[in-house]
Design a protein around this motif. Sequence first.
Motif, PDB file in Angstrom:
ATOM      1  N   GLN A   1       0.823  -1.208   0.000  1.00 45.66           N
ATOM      2  CA  GLN A   1       0.000   0.000   0.000  1.00 45.66           C
ATOM      3  C   GLN A   1       0.862   1.265   0.000  1.00 45.66           C
ATOM      4  O   GLN A   1       0.556   2.251  -0.666  1.00 45.66           O
ATOM      5  CB  GLN A   1      -0.932  -0.016   1.205  1.00 45.66           C
ATOM      6  CG  GLN A   1      -2.026  -1.083   1.122  1.00 45.66           C
ATOM      7  CD  GLN A   1      -2.860  -1.144   2.385  1.00 45.66           C
ATOM      8  OE1 GLN A   1      -2.626  -0.394   3.334  1.00 45.66           O
ATOM      9  NE2 GLN A   1      -3.838  -2.065   2.405  1.00 45.66           N
ATOM     10  N   ARG A   2       1.967   1.221   0.785  1.00 45.38           N
ATOM     11  CA  ARG A   2       2.854   2.394   0.779  1.00 45.38           C
ATOM     12  C   ARG A   2       3.476   2.597  -0.600  1.00 45.38           C
ATOM     13  O   ARG A   2       3.622   3.733  -1.065  1.00 45.38           O
ATOM     14  CB  ARG A   2       3.938   2.206   1.839  1.00 45.38           C
ATOM     15  CG  ARG A   2       3.462   2.387   3.266  1.00 45.38           C
ATOM     16  CD  ARG A   2       4.654   2.582   4.211  1.00 45.38           C
ATOM     17  NE  ARG A   2       5.559   1.423   4.179  1.00 45.38           N
ATOM     18  CZ  ARG A   2       5.439   0.389   4.992  1.00 45.38           C
ATOM     19  NH1 ARG A   2       4.459   0.346   5.886  1.00 45.38           N
ATOM     20  NH2 ARG A   2       6.289  -0.621   4.922  1.00 45.38           N
ATOM     21  N   SER A   3       3.847   1.486  -1.216  1.00 46.01           N
ATOM     22  CA  SER A   3       4.402   1.600  -2.566  1.00 46.01           C
ATOM     23  C   SER A   3       3.390   2.191  -3.538  1.00 46.01           C
ATOM     24  O   SER A   3       3.715   3.064  -4.350  1.00 46.01           O
ATOM     25  CB  SER A   3       4.857   0.223  -3.040  1.00 46.01           C
ATOM     26  OG  SER A   3       5.344   0.282  -4.370  1.00 46.01           O
ATOM     27  N   MET A   4       2.143   1.753  -3.437  1.00 46.01           N
ATOM     28  CA  MET A   4       1.099   2.303  -4.302  1.00 46.01           C
ATOM     29  C   MET A   4       0.843   3.772  -3.997  1.00 46.01           C
ATOM     30  O   MET A   4       0.587   4.578  -4.899  1.00 46.01           O
ATOM     31  CB  MET A   4      -0.190   1.493  -4.135  1.00 46.01           C
ATOM     32  CG  MET A   4      -0.094   0.068  -4.655  1.00 46.01           C
ATOM     33  SD  MET A   4      -1.622  -0.874  -4.393  1.00 46.01           S
ATOM     34  CE  MET A   4      -2.746   0.114  -5.369  1.00 46.01           C
ATOM     35  N   ALA A   5       0.924   4.131  -2.704  1.00 46.22           N
ATOM     36  CA  ALA A   5       0.711   5.531  -2.324  1.00 46.22           C
ATOM     37  C   ALA A   5       1.797   6.419  -2.921  1.00 46.22           C
ATOM     38  O   ALA A   5       1.519   7.505  -3.453  1.00 46.22           O
ATOM     39  CB  ALA A   5       0.677   5.666  -0.806  1.00 46.22           C
ATOM     40  N   TRP A   6       3.054   5.954  -2.819  1.00 50.20           N
ATOM     41  CA  TRP A   6       4.136   6.740  -3.405  1.00 50.20           C
ATOM     42  C   TRP A   6       3.992   6.843  -4.923  1.00 50.20           C
ATOM     43  O   TRP A   6       4.239   7.906  -5.531  1.00 50.20           O
ATOM     44  CB  TRP A   6       5.485   6.125  -3.056  1.00 50.20           C
ATOM     45  CG  TRP A   6       5.983   6.555  -1.709  1.00 50.20           C
ATOM     46  CD1 TRP A   6       6.016   5.829  -0.567  1.00 50.20           C
ATOM     47  CD2 TRP A   6       6.520   7.839  -1.386  1.00 50.20           C
ATOM     48  NE1 TRP A   6       6.534   6.552   0.465  1.00 50.20           N
ATOM     49  CE2 TRP A   6       6.859   7.811  -0.009  1.00 50.20           C
ATOM     50  CE3 TRP A   6       6.743   9.002  -2.105  1.00 50.20           C
ATOM     51  CZ2 TRP A   6       7.414   8.897   0.653  1.00 50.20           C
ATOM     52  CZ3 TRP A   6       7.292  10.104  -1.452  1.00 50.20           C
ATOM     53  CH2 TRP A   6       7.620  10.045  -0.085  1.00 50.20           C
ATOM     54  N   THR A   7       3.581   5.732  -5.521  1.00 50.36           N
ATOM     55  CA  THR A   7       3.372   5.765  -6.974  1.00 50.36           C
ATOM     56  C   THR A   7       2.284   6.760  -7.356  1.00 50.36           C
ATOM     57  O   THR A   7       2.423   7.545  -8.303  1.00 50.36           O
ATOM     58  CB  THR A   7       3.001   4.361  -7.477  1.00 50.36           C
ATOM     59  OG1 THR A   7       4.042   3.440  -7.121  1.00 50.36           O
ATOM     60  CG2 THR A   7       2.817   4.363  -8.993  1.00 50.36           C
ATOM     61  N   SER A   8       1.184   6.749  -6.601  1.00 52.17           N
ATOM     62  CA  SER A   8       0.098   7.700  -6.864  1.00 52.17           C
ATOM     63  C   SER A   8       0.556   9.131  -6.666  1.00 52.17           C
ATOM     64  O   SER A   8       0.188  10.047  -7.418  1.00 52.17           O
ATOM     65  CB  SER A   8      -1.093   7.392  -5.950  1.00 52.17           C
ATOM     66  OG  SER A   8      -1.556   6.075  -6.158  1.00 52.17           O
ATOM     67  N   TYR A   9       1.371   9.350  -5.626  1.00 49.20           N
ATOM     68  CA  TYR A   9       1.871  10.702  -5.342  1.00 49.20           C
ATOM     69  C   TYR A   9       2.690  11.223  -6.513  1.00 49.20           C
ATOM     70  O   TYR A   9       2.495  12.355  -6.984  1.00 49.20           O
ATOM     71  CB  TYR A   9       2.695  10.680  -4.065  1.00 49.20           C
ATOM     72  CG  TYR A   9       3.461  11.970  -3.817  1.00 49.20           C
ATOM     73  CD1 TYR A   9       2.811  13.089  -3.320  1.00 49.20           C
ATOM     74  CD2 TYR A   9       4.825  12.042  -4.096  1.00 49.20           C
ATOM     75  CE1 TYR A   9       3.517  14.261  -3.105  1.00 49.20           C
ATOM     76  CE2 TYR A   9       5.531  13.211  -3.886  1.00 49.20           C
ATOM     77  CZ  TYR A   9       4.883  14.328  -3.382  1.00 49.20           C
ATOM     78  OH  TYR A   9       5.574  15.480  -3.173  1.00 49.20           O
ATOM     79  N   TRP A  10       3.626  10.419  -7.006  1.00 49.87           N
ATOM     80  CA  TRP A  10       4.466  10.881  -8.109  1.00 49.87           C
ATOM     81  C   TRP A  10       3.681  11.020  -9.402  1.00 49.87           C
ATOM     82  O   TRP A  10       3.970  11.901 -10.224  1.00 49.87           O
ATOM     83  CB  TRP A  10       5.646   9.922  -8.293  1.00 49.87           C
ATOM     84  CG  TRP A  10       6.679  10.069  -7.219  1.00 49.87           C
ATOM     85  CD1 TRP A  10       7.013   9.184  -6.253  1.00 49.87           C
ATOM     86  CD2 TRP A  10       7.506  11.220  -7.011  1.00 49.87           C
ATOM     87  NE1 TRP A  10       7.995   9.683  -5.430  1.00 49.87           N
ATOM     88  CE2 TRP A  10       8.318  10.949  -5.887  1.00 49.87           C
ATOM     89  CE3 TRP A  10       7.638  12.448  -7.660  1.00 49.87           C
ATOM     90  CZ2 TRP A  10       9.245  11.860  -5.397  1.00 49.87           C
ATOM     91  CZ3 TRP A  10       8.564  13.360  -7.177  1.00 49.87           C
ATOM     92  CH2 TRP A  10       9.362  13.063  -6.049  1.00 49.87           C
ATOM     93  N   LEU A  11       2.677  10.137  -9.584  1.00 47.50           N
ATOM     94  CA  LEU A  11       1.815  10.322 -10.751  1.00 47.50           C
ATOM     95  C   LEU A  11       1.064  11.644 -10.686  1.00 47.50           C
ATOM     96  O   LEU A  11       0.881  12.330 -11.705  1.00 47.50           O
ATOM     97  CB  LEU A  11       0.823   9.152 -10.855  1.00 47.50           C
ATOM     98  CG  LEU A  11       1.403   7.809 -11.311  1.00 47.50           C
ATOM     99  CD1 LEU A  11       0.325   6.735 -11.267  1.00 47.50           C
ATOM    100  CD2 LEU A  11       1.974   7.920 -12.723  1.00 47.50           C
ATOM    101  N   MET A  12       0.623  12.004  -9.458  1.00 48.08           N
ATOM    102  CA  MET A  12      -0.065  13.281  -9.294  1.00 48.08           C
ATOM    103  C   MET A  12       0.882  14.451  -9.572  1.00 48.08           C
ATOM    104  O   MET A  12       0.519  15.443 -10.208  1.00 48.08           O
ATOM    105  CB  MET A  12      -0.634  13.391  -7.868  1.00 48.08           C
ATOM    106  CG  MET A  12      -1.422  14.684  -7.632  1.00 48.08           C
ATOM    107  SD  MET A  12      -2.007  14.810  -5.943  1.00 48.08           S
ATOM    108  CE  MET A  12      -0.433  14.949  -5.065  1.00 48.08           C
ATOM    109  N   VAL A  13       2.139  14.347  -9.101  1.00 42.86           N
ATOM    110  CA  VAL A  13       3.122  15.406  -9.357  1.00 42.86           C
ATOM    111  C   VAL A  13       3.357  15.566 -10.850  1.00 42.86           C
ATOM    112  O   VAL A  13       3.372  16.676 -11.396  1.00 42.86           O
ATOM    113  CB  VAL A  13       4.438  15.094  -8.612  1.00 42.86           C
ATOM    114  CG1 VAL A  13       5.532  16.070  -9.045  1.00 42.86           C
ATOM    115  CG2 VAL A  13       4.231  15.172  -7.111  1.00 42.86           C
ATOM    116  N   VAL A  14       3.546  14.421 -11.534  1.00 40.62           N
ATOM    117  CA  VAL A  14       3.762  14.476 -12.982  1.00 40.62           C
ATOM    118  C   VAL A  14       2.550  15.072 -13.688  1.00 40.62           C
ATOM    119  O   VAL A  14       2.674  15.861 -14.629  1.00 40.62           O
ATOM    120  CB  VAL A  14       4.092  13.068 -13.514  1.00 40.62           C
ATOM    121  CG1 VAL A  14       4.119  13.071 -15.042  1.00 40.62           C
ATOM    122  CG2 VAL A  14       5.418  12.584 -12.958  1.00 40.62           C
ATOM    123  N   SER A  15       1.343  14.710 -13.227  1.00 38.73           N
ATOM    124  CA  SER A  15       0.121  15.248 -13.833  1.00 38.73           C
ATOM    125  C   SER A  15       0.035  16.757 -13.640  1.00 38.73           C
ATOM    126  O   SER A  15      -0.358  17.491 -14.555  1.00 38.73           O
ATOM    127  CB  SER A  15      -1.109  14.564 -13.235  1.00 38.73           C
ATOM    128  OG  SER A  15      -1.070  13.174 -13.475  1.00 38.73           O
TER     129      SER A  15
END
Length: 253
Positions: A63-77
């Motif tokens: 879940q933490r890995s997915m959270a970090w992935t979502s965070y960076w996807l949001m930054v890129v977006s």
Amino acid sequence: MRASPLRFVILAIGALLAFSAWTAHDYPGLSTIITWLAYFRPPVAPDSRVTATSIELANSAAQRSMAWTSYWLMVVSCVGLLGVVGTLYEARRLFKETRDSNFIQREIGWNQTRAYVTVSNCTFSMEPGNIPTVRARFKNNGSSPAKDMVIQRRLGVRMVPLSPDDFDLPYIEGESRISLGSGSEIEIIQDAPPMAPEMLAAYEGELAVLVFFGEVTYRDIFDRAFVTKFRMTRKRSQRLTAMTFTAEGNSST
């Protein structure tokens, strides 16, 4: 001197890569078998020591890995969105500059080809019976015809000093709608009622002046409306017969 173990490891890896390249080229089947053996892992029975806690820790890590992935996807977006906004802003600015440039070029073209009517000459004479008379010439100095031209004017005698109210009177003469070609002129002869004896005496004594004012309305070939306003006076002491434009009241659009 003993060789370093790391050297043996490097040599072994190099030999293995060379052997793999050779087998891949000359014996593709053998290469496939070697690759399968290198990555083959025998099935392992489930470890009874795996507990619910370890499963929860694994889930938490996932879940933490997915959270970090979502965070960076949001930054890129967000960065991409900022890029899109910047691109739209720059496109809007370029569009506005192009539109303004086209408008200026169009205005220059209009002004170079428009009609431009002015009063080219105006003279005064006193006809028999003390009748003031002016002959005014209107000229189109533009490059295209003036359409639907109407010349409204008024001639009279006013006491000095003059006031704005002396020119705030309705026009009493107006021409029919006519067209005036480029470089052409038209002459208007305007009479005033005969001067009364007291007004004639005031004019002779320079207590009164002759006034001639009015406006010309017309349209150009682009169907744009224009107005030329004129205001002139003449004193008795003037030797020349030409009327004199006043300091105010003359304009042209």
